[in-house]
Motif scaffolding. Structure first.
Motif, PDB file in Angstrom:
ATOM      1  N   GLY A 199      46.715  45.160  31.601  1.00 32.48           N
ATOM      2  CA  GLY A 199      46.149  46.220  30.774  1.00 32.48           C
ATOM      3  C   GLY A 199      44.860  45.791  30.097  1.00 32.48           C
ATOM      4  N   GLY A 200      44.736  44.527  29.769  1.00 30.57           N
ATOM      5  CA  GLY A 200      43.586  44.096  28.985  1.00 30.57           C
ATOM      6  C   GLY A 200      42.490  43.413  29.769  1.00 30.57           C
ATOM      7  N   SER A 201      42.470  43.606  31.099  1.00 29.20           N
ATOM      8  CA  SER A 201      41.441  42.861  31.826  1.00 29.20           C
ATOM      9  C   SER A 201      40.513  43.763  32.617  1.00 29.20           C
ATOM     10  CB  SER A 201      42.080  41.809  32.732  1.00 29.20           C
ATOM     11  OG  SER A 201      43.190  42.327  33.390  1.00 29.20           O
ATOM     12  N   SER A 202      39.380  43.201  33.001  1.00 27.38           N
ATOM     13  CA  SER A 202      38.365  43.933  33.755  1.00 27.38           C
ATOM     14  C   SER A 202      38.850  44.166  35.180  1.00 27.38           C
ATOM     15  CB  SER A 202      37.079  43.118  33.805  1.00 27.38           C
ATOM     16  OG  SER A 202      37.315  41.959  34.588  1.00 27.38           O
ATOM     17  N   ILE A 203      38.054  44.877  35.971  1.00 29.03           N
ATOM     18  CA  ILE A 203      38.492  45.204  37.323  1.00 29.03           C
ATOM     19  C   ILE A 203      38.626  43.946  38.190  1.00 29.03           C
ATOM     20  CG2 ILE A 203      36.150  45.806  38.132  1.00 29.03           C
ATOM     21  CD1 ILE A 203      37.592  48.078  39.716  1.00 29.03           C
ATOM     22  N   VAL A 204      37.670  43.026  38.082  1.00 31.86           N
ATOM     23  CA  VAL A 204      37.747  41.797  38.884  1.00 31.86           C
ATOM     24  C   VAL A 204      38.885  40.908  38.382  1.00 31.86           C
ATOM     25  CG1 VAL A 204      36.528  39.687  39.592  1.00 31.86           C
ATOM     26  CG2 VAL A 204      35.292  41.855  39.467  1.00 31.86           C
ATOM     27  N   GLY A 205      38.915  40.709  37.081  1.00 28.34           N
ATOM     28  CA  GLY A 205      39.977  39.895  36.486  1.00 28.34           C
ATOM     29  C   GLY A 205      41.343  40.489  36.773  1.00 28.34           C
ATOM     30  N   GLY A 206      41.439  41.824  36.610  1.00 27.02           N
ATOM     31  CA  GLY A 206      42.705  42.515  36.843  1.00 27.02           C
ATOM     32  C   GLY A 206      43.171  42.369  38.275  1.00 27.02           C
ATOM     33  N   THR A 207      42.214  42.434  39.203  1.00 27.74           N
ATOM     34  CA  THR A 207      42.578  42.329  40.618  1.00 27.74           C
ATOM     35  C   THR A 207      43.129  40.933  40.934  1.00 27.74           C
ATOM     36  OG1 THR A 207      40.915  43.960  41.174  1.00 27.74           O
ATOM     37  CG2 THR A 207      41.709  42.591  42.988  1.00 27.74           C
ATOM     38  N   PHE A 208      42.461  39.920  40.398  1.00 26.31           N
ATOM     39  CA  PHE A 208      42.967  38.562  40.669  1.00 26.31           C
ATOM     40  C   PHE A 208      44.287  38.295  39.951  1.00 26.31           C
ATOM     41  CE2 PHE A 208      38.677  37.901  42.279  1.00 26.31           C
ATOM     42  CZ  PHE A 208      39.018  37.339  43.494  1.00 26.31           C
ATOM     43  N   LEU A 209      44.369  38.766  38.725  1.00 24.85           N
ATOM     44  CA  LEU A 209      45.608  38.585  37.977  1.00 24.85           C
ATOM     45  C   LEU A 209      46.754  39.347  38.649  1.00 24.85           C
ATOM     46  CD1 LEU A 209      45.887  36.883  35.489  1.00 24.85           C
ATOM     47  CD2 LEU A 209      45.679  38.929  34.083  1.00 24.85           C
ATOM     48  N   GLY A 210      46.444  40.574  39.087  1.00 25.39           N
ATOM     49  CA  GLY A 210      47.447  41.387  39.784  1.00 25.39           C
ATOM     50  C   GLY A 210      47.937  40.678  41.032  1.00 25.39           C
ATOM     51  N   SER A 211      46.995  40.100  41.791  1.00 23.90           N
ATOM     52  CA  SER A 211      47.389  39.429  43.021  1.00 23.90           C
ATOM     53  C   SER A 211      48.175  38.153  42.709  1.00 23.90           C
ATOM     54  CB  SER A 211      46.162  39.114  43.881  1.00 23.90           C
ATOM     55  OG  SER A 211      45.373  38.133  43.269  1.00 23.90           O
ATOM     56  N   PHE A 212      47.867  37.535  41.575  1.00 27.27           N
ATOM     57  CA  PHE A 212      48.630  36.350  41.164  1.00 27.27           C
ATOM     58  C   PHE A 212      50.076  36.733  40.834  1.00 27.27           C
ATOM     59  CE2 PHE A 212      50.192  33.866  37.482  1.00 27.27           C
ATOM     60  CZ  PHE A 212      50.362  32.637  38.110  1.00 27.27           C
ATOM     61  N   PHE A 213      50.246  37.752  39.996  1.00 29.03           N
ATOM     62  CA  PHE A 213      51.610  38.193  39.654  1.00 29.03           C
ATOM     63  C   PHE A 213      52.363  38.652  40.903  1.00 29.03           C
ATOM     64  CE2 PHE A 213      49.984  39.215  35.183  1.00 29.03           C
ATOM     65  CZ  PHE A 213      50.552  38.079  34.639  1.00 29.03           C
ATOM     66  N   GLY A 214      51.656  39.388  41.758  1.00 30.22           N
ATOM     67  CA  GLY A 214      52.285  39.909  42.970  1.00 30.22           C
ATOM     68  C   GLY A 214      52.734  38.795  43.909  1.00 30.22           C
ATOM     69  N   SER A 215      51.944  37.718  43.960  1.00 30.67           N
ATOM     70  CA  SER A 215      52.280  36.626  44.873  1.00 30.67           C
ATOM     71  C   SER A 215      53.452  35.794  44.384  1.00 30.67           C
ATOM     72  CB  SER A 215      51.077  35.693  45.069  1.00 30.67           C
ATOM     73  OG  SER A 215      49.991  36.400  45.580  1.00 30.67           O
ATOM     74  N   ILE A 216      53.552  35.593  43.061  1.00 30.71           N
ATOM     75  CA  ILE A 216      54.605  34.694  42.576  1.00 30.71           C
ATOM     76  C   ILE A 216      55.935  35.399  42.316  1.00 30.71           C
ATOM     77  CG2 ILE A 216      53.024  32.994  41.570  1.00 30.71           C
ATOM     78  CD1 ILE A 216      53.913  34.216  38.792  1.00 30.71           C
ATOM     79  N   THR A 217      55.935  36.743  42.307  1.00 28.02           N
ATOM     80  CA  THR A 217      57.219  37.397  42.024  1.00 28.02           C
ATOM     81  C   THR A 217      57.681  38.201  43.230  1.00 28.02           C
ATOM     82  OG1 THR A 217      56.006  39.241  41.084  1.00 28.02           O
ATOM     83  CG2 THR A 217      56.945  37.691  39.536  1.00 28.02           C
ATOM     84  N   ILE A 218      58.950  38.569  43.246  1.00 25.69           N
ATOM     85  CA  ILE A 218      59.351  39.658  44.123  1.00 25.69           C
ATOM     86  C   ILE A 218      60.059  40.688  43.257  1.00 25.69           C
ATOM     87  CG2 ILE A 218      59.474  38.544  46.391  1.00 25.69           C
ATOM     88  CD1 ILE A 218      62.444  38.189  46.019  1.00 25.69           C
ATOM     89  N   LEU A 219      59.666  41.925  43.446  1.00 21.17           N
ATOM     90  CA  LEU A 219      60.273  43.011  42.689  1.00 21.17           C
ATOM     91  C   LEU A 219      60.672  44.073  43.696  1.00 21.17           C
ATOM     92  CD1 LEU A 219      57.883  43.761  39.673  1.00 21.17           C
ATOM     93  CD2 LEU A 219      60.123  42.685  39.577  1.00 21.17           C
ATOM     94  N   PRO A 220      61.851  44.650  43.536  1.00 21.98           N
ATOM     95  CA  PRO A 220      62.187  45.753  44.431  1.00 21.98           C
ATOM     96  C   PRO A 220      61.277  46.947  44.157  1.00 21.98           C
ATOM     97  CG  PRO A 220      63.907  45.389  42.780  1.00 21.98           C
ATOM     98  CD  PRO A 220      62.891  44.309  42.592  1.00 21.98           C
ATOM     99  N   GLY A 221      61.056  47.774  45.196  1.00 21.04           N
ATOM    100  CA  GLY A 221      60.173  48.928  45.070  1.00 21.04           C
ATOM    101  C   GLY A 221      60.524  49.842  43.903  1.00 21.04           C
TER     102      GLY A 221
END
Lengths: 161, 169
Positions: free
Chosen positions: A65-87
């Motif tokens: 929520g608190g990051s820019s588009i570039v930062g958010g994209t990398f942070l999002g990909s970081f969270f997405g890579s290290i976790t698994i969440l059901p749909g």
């Protein structure tokens, strides 16, 4: 889900009527394969339960929520890579993120890496396909996820070229 | 007992001791982790036994010839299409796709087709995509699918060439 059970039951009955011996043999193969992969599954489950404690939904939502588009994209990909969440957890969370003003680009990087990049499922993948192939596949998948996010960003007018 | 097996036993038993101690000392991080663990074990138990039984039956019934025809070297572009169709009906997630992919691979499927199956089972599962579209909009899902499927196929062909004949059984 019920479809899977009905389908499996149908297959098992069909197999049983065609040949009892082969069906038992199939069950044996199933058990052996399951037993072989069990240690890696156990490790994965332990890792998931710890990671989800360390990175709960509100942390993901707070940081994205608190990051820019570039930062958010990398942070999002970081969270997405290290976790698994059901749909049924990931997509409602994503729509909350969008409502909070997180870019579609960042949300896409989160959901796609969640699906395609698996650091937590790595022990299982490596058991089946070896270290080298699994690492290569995950790295290339990560790049694919970033490309998808950028295209999403362009279509939603968040990235201007 | 091999070194890595010893490590596994150590890790798993250590984890359970940690959960048990957390429970009696009311240590909340441990209890949360235990709850997560139980949730995931439950969701896996609803799918895994059935998935493995189907894989076992696949191993004894389906002939190598058949797999080679649909997913082997000679299957051409159709092999990729079959892989995507098969993957869209896969339930669970990567943890189901890997053993299925491996079973196909051992029966003579081509590596690049197997990789396409793995990648697209992560991306194209029908129930998941419907869920995605209902929360993020149809436009989002359509763009994502149209971009990701060609990329997954291309990268699978690339990795398939890179690792030709280098995969252990």
């Amino acid at each position: 889900m019920y479809f899977l059970y009905i389908f499996a039951l149908f297959i098992i009955l069909l197999s049983f009527f065609k040949s009892k011996e082969k069906t038992y043999k199939g069950f044996k193969v199933a058990w052996k394969k399951f037993k072989n992969i069990l240690p890696s599954f156990a490790k994965m489950l332990i890792a998931v339960s710890i990671v989800l404690y360390l990175v709960p939904e509100n942390i993901i939502s707070k940081y994205l929520g608190g990051s820019s588009i570039v930062g958010g994209t990398f942070l999002g990909s970081f969270f997405g890579s290290i976790t698994i969440l059901p749909g049924f957890v990931a997509f409602p969370l994503s729509s909350v993120l969008i409502d909070k003003g997180v870019s579609y680009t960042a949300v896409a990087s989160f959901t796609t890496t969640l699906m395609l990049v698996g650091i937590i499922t790595f022990p299982i993948e490596k058991d089946y396909f070896g270290w080298k192939l699994s690492i290569t596949r995950n790295i290339i998948s990560y790049v694919i996820c970033i490309i998808i996010s950028v295209v999403i960003g362009i279509f939603y007018g968040e990235i201007v070229i | 007992m091999s070194k890595s097996k010893f490590f596994d036993v150590f890790l798993v038993s250590g984890f359970f001791i940690f959960l048990f101690v957390s429970l009696i000392t009311d240590f909340s991080p441990g209890i949360t982790i235990g709850g997560n663990f139980i949730d995931f074990v439950k969701s896996m138990l609803t799918i895994l036994p059935i998935a493995f039984i189907l894989i076992g039956l696949f191993e004894v019934w389906v002939e190598r010839k058949t797999v080679e025809k649909y997913f082997g070297d000679a299957s051409g572009i159709r092999g990729y299409i079959w892989a995507i169709i098969l993957s869209s009906t896969t339930v669970g997630g990567a943890y189901v796709a890997f053993p299925v992919a491996h079973a196909l691979y051992k029966k003579g499927a081509k590596l690049s087709i197997i990789l396409t199956y793995i990648g697209s089972s992560a991306l194209t599962r029908i129930p998941m995509t419907i869920f995605e579209a209902s929360f993020l909009g149809l436009k989002f899902s359509v763009i994502r699918l149209l971009v990701s499927i060609p990329l997954v196929i291309l990268s699978s062909v690339f990795i398939g060439r890179l690792f030709k004949n280098k995969i252990r059984d």
